[in-house]
Scaffold this motif. Sequence first.
Motif, short mmCIF file in Angstrom:
data_model
loop_
_atom_site.label_atom_id
_atom_site.label_comp_id
_atom_site.label_asym_id
_atom_site.label_seq_id
_atom_site.Cartn_x
_atom_site.Cartn_y
_atom_site.Cartn_z
N GLN A 117 34.89 22.91 33.13
CA GLN A 117 33.54 22.70 32.62
C GLN A 117 33.48 22.84 31.10
N THR A 130 28.33 25.08 34.75
CA THR A 130 28.19 23.86 35.55
C THR A 130 26.78 23.30 35.44
N VAL A 190 30.23 16.81 39.70
CA VAL A 190 30.72 18.16 39.93
C VAL A 190 31.40 18.17 41.30
#
Length: 266
Positions: free
Chosen positions: A16, A133, A149
């Motif tokens: 991330q 995230t 994701v």
Amino acid sequence: MTLLAHDRYCDEIAHQVGQLRAVVTSGADLSATVPTCPDWTLEQLVRHVGGALRWVELTVRTRAQEEIPEEKVPGHDGPDAEGDPASLDAWLAETGDMIGGTLREAGPDAAVWAWAGVLNAGFWARRMAHEITVHRADATLAAGLPYEVAADVAADAIDEWLGIIEFVQRTVPERVADDLRGPGGRSIHLHATDTAPELNAEWLVELTEEGVAWRRGHEKATVALRGPLTEVLLAFYRRLPLDSPGLEVLGERELLEFWLERSSFG
């Protein structure tokens, strides 16, 4: 509920951070307002994320047993130069290396202060994986870039969010999340339509007088939110409108809106 492995959270933080760095260096306007966090510009959002990661890194590395003030965290506020993507990128890269190394070295069971009753480094690995995230979604949406994701991370982020709401209701009843208490019989079903059955990416959330209760599984509810897992995640975190393409609301929409208005840290 089964948590992901500690190394999986560490890997996801590194991933991330790399994805957020890609937003910073994409040519996006760092002074643009972030629609989902309108009090921040894109640069302020990135500095917030990096600062939070550095704060956690110091907390875990020193095995702190009480909260560390932000002003005591070296490099917390980011580079002196503003509006400079290269400096911001370098600071993020260093930050990612720092927290990844510290969390891996500590392992999940290292005793350390935390705010949700789980007093170990594993809590922070999970919390930061999902913090970045979701905030990367804020950044990519602001920059007009695509967002993806991994399914296991998205599902665990929903689990964690529901756990946070439970914790807030138990410990700080005067906060807005306490408004979610009330007569039984009200429930919300989340249903990801694009995942493998073994992930079990469905949830039932019950609103009761005792507080929020939830579990994974397919069950009928007062209202259901259906769609691809990423979109369900972002809508449940109030990053996408309920009318976004791919999402479907079935049943009493007002209950889902009531939840979204009141489900928060504070």
